[in-house]
Write an enzyme that holds these catalytic residues in place. Sequence first.
Site, short mmCIF file in Angstrom:
data_model
loop_
_atom_site.label_atom_id
_atom_site.label_comp_id
_atom_site.label_asym_id
_atom_site.label_seq_id
_atom_site.Cartn_x
_atom_site.Cartn_y
_atom_site.Cartn_z
N ASN A 178 5.37 8.60 -3.45
CA ASN A 178 4.43 8.96 -4.50
C ASN A 178 5.17 9.30 -5.80
O ASN A 178 5.25 8.48 -6.70
CB ASN A 178 3.56 10.13 -4.05
CG ASN A 178 2.31 10.30 -4.90
OD1 ASN A 178 2.34 10.08 -6.10
ND2 ASN A 178 1.21 10.69 -4.29
N ASP A 179 5.73 10.49 -5.88
CA ASP A 179 6.33 10.94 -7.13
C ASP A 179 7.52 10.09 -7.55
O ASP A 179 7.79 9.93 -8.73
CB ASP A 179 6.75 12.41 -7.01
CG ASP A 179 5.58 13.30 -6.65
OD1 ASP A 179 4.53 13.17 -7.31
OD2 ASP A 179 5.69 14.09 -5.70
N VAL A 180 8.27 9.52 -6.57
CA VAL A 180 9.48 8.77 -6.90
C VAL A 180 9.17 7.40 -7.47
O VAL A 180 10.09 6.67 -7.86
CB VAL A 180 10.38 8.63 -5.65
CG1 VAL A 180 10.83 10.00 -5.17
CG2 VAL A 180 9.69 7.86 -4.54
N VAL A 181 7.88 7.01 -7.53
CA VAL A 181 7.48 5.74 -8.13
C VAL A 181 6.47 5.95 -9.26
O VAL A 181 5.81 5.01 -9.70
CB VAL A 181 6.90 4.77 -7.07
CG1 VAL A 181 7.95 4.41 -6.05
CG2 VAL A 181 5.67 5.38 -6.38
N SER B 235 3.97 17.09 -5.46
CA SER B 235 4.14 17.79 -6.73
C SER B 235 2.80 18.09 -7.39
O SER B 235 2.73 18.87 -8.33
CB SER B 235 5.00 16.96 -7.68
OG SER B 235 4.28 15.81 -8.09
#
Length: 497
Positions: free
Chosen positions: A423-426, A464
Site C-alpha cells: 500500500n504505502d510503498v507504492v 499509515s
Amino acid sequence: MNFIVQLSYLIAAVLFILGLKAMSSPKTARRGIVWAGVGMVLATLVTFLHPAVQGLTNTILIVIGIAVAGGLAWWSGRRVAMTEMPQMVALYNGMGGGAAAAIAGVEMLRALRMLPEGLQSQAQALASDAGISMAAAEAALRAEGAGSANIASALGADVAILAILGALIGTVAFSGSLIAWAKLDGRMKRNSLVPGQKYVNLLVFVLAIVFGIMTFFTDSILVVTLFFALGLLFGVFVAVPIGGADMPVIISLFNALTGLAVGFEGYAIGNPAMIIAGTVVGAAGTLLTQLMAKAMNRSITNVLFAGFGADTQSAGEALEGEMKDVSAEDAGIMMAYAERVIIVPGYGMAVAQAQHKMWELVELLQDRGVEVKFAIHPVAGRMPGHMNVLLAEAGVPYDMIYDMEDINEEFAMTDVAVVIGANDVVNPAARDDAASPIYGMPILNVDEAENVLVIKRGRGAGFSGVENALFVGDNTRMVFGDGQKVASGMVQAVKGL
C-alpha cells in the site's frame, strides 16, 4: 586451559562475523546461519572450561536450562508459519536483550553481596589488630567511609558503567520486543497507555537515567530494582505507539540494541565472544535501521516519537476519482498477453499466504514467454527481508527478486505491474503531494507502468492511514478479494487460454 578457551572464543567470533556477512545475501543466508550456529555452539561449550565457571555448583541446572530452551526453540522454529516469522523474530530478539539484562542483574547482585563481605573482612582484621570487638571495628570503618562502598567500587568504575548501560539497553529491548510481538500477533491493538504518552515516555526515560546514575553509587538493592523496573517500563512505553507501518524499523532497532547490550555485558564478565558478537550485531542492526528509516524518508526519532502508522484514520484530503475493479480472470488474461510483468508483494500477501499461488501463476506466465520480475521495497512486510523470505519459501529464484533501486526505472517499460498486499510503498503521493504525511518517502514507481493491477481485500487505507492515489489512477484496476483466492482465479484463467 585459558589459552584454549580464548582461542575458541576467537574462532567463535570469526564464525559469527562470517555468518553475519553471509546472511546479507539470500543466496548464502542458509550457509551464514549454519556458520553462526556452529560459532554459538562452540562458544557455549567452551564456556564450561572457563576458569570462572569451574567452581560453580549449579552446572547441572545450566545444562538442563540449555537443553529445555534449545528444545523449545527447535520445536517452535520447525512449526512456525512464514506469516508468523516477524513475531518470532521480535520474540527471540527480546530474549537476547533480556538475557543481557539478566547478566547485568547477576553482576550487580554479586557486587551488592560483596560489599558487606568486604566490610566484614576489614572489620575482622581491624578487630584483631586493635583488640576491639567486631561491632566497634565496623563502626570505626563506617566512620572512616568504608561503609560508603558501592557497586562501582565492587565491580570497578568501567565495568559498572558498561553493566548499567547494558542493563538499561537490554531491558528496553526486552520489553519493547515483547510489545512488538504482541502487536504483530494481533494481541495488542492499543497505541497509547496513558494520556500524554510522549511526555510520560520522556519522564520515564529521565527517571531511568537518574536511577542508572544512582545505581553506580548505590549499595541498595531497592535502587537497583527500581532501575530495572524503569528500563522495562520505558521499553513498553516506547513500543506501544509504534504502528504497523513502522514495525520493520523498530524490530531492526531493537535488534541493534540487543547486540549493543550483549557487547557491554560481554565486557562486564570478560567474555570476548560476547563482546565481538554483540558489537557486530549492534553495528549491523544500527546500519540496517538507518537504511530502513532512510527508505521511509524519516529519522529514527521520528519513528520512535511521531507515532506514524499508529493512527488508522485517513490522512490528507479525499481522493478525486473512483476505483475501477476487474475480475481475477480478466486480470489473469491481461498478464498472459503482456510482454513484461512486475509483481510487488506486501504484507497482505503474507496474511493471505498467497506466495505459492503467485509463483504458480508466474511459472505459467513464463511458459507463455512473459518476462516476470519481483520488486521489493526495503520496508515491505513486518520485518527486514520479510518478503524475500516468503518468496524464497515459495521457490522463487533469487535472480528474479529485485530491490527498489535496481528495478524502479523498469516500471515505465512494463506492460503490467501487479501489487498484492502493498500500500504505502507504492503510493505516488509520497512523490507528488507535498502535503502528504508520507511525502519524500522513496516508493516503487508502480504508477508508471502501462497497466496496474492491485489485489486488495477491501477499499480501506494502509497502516499509515494515508489514502493511496494509485488506486484511482487511470491505468489502475482493482482486483478485490482474498489474495490467495484472487491468485487462484488468475491461475485458472491463464490455464484456460
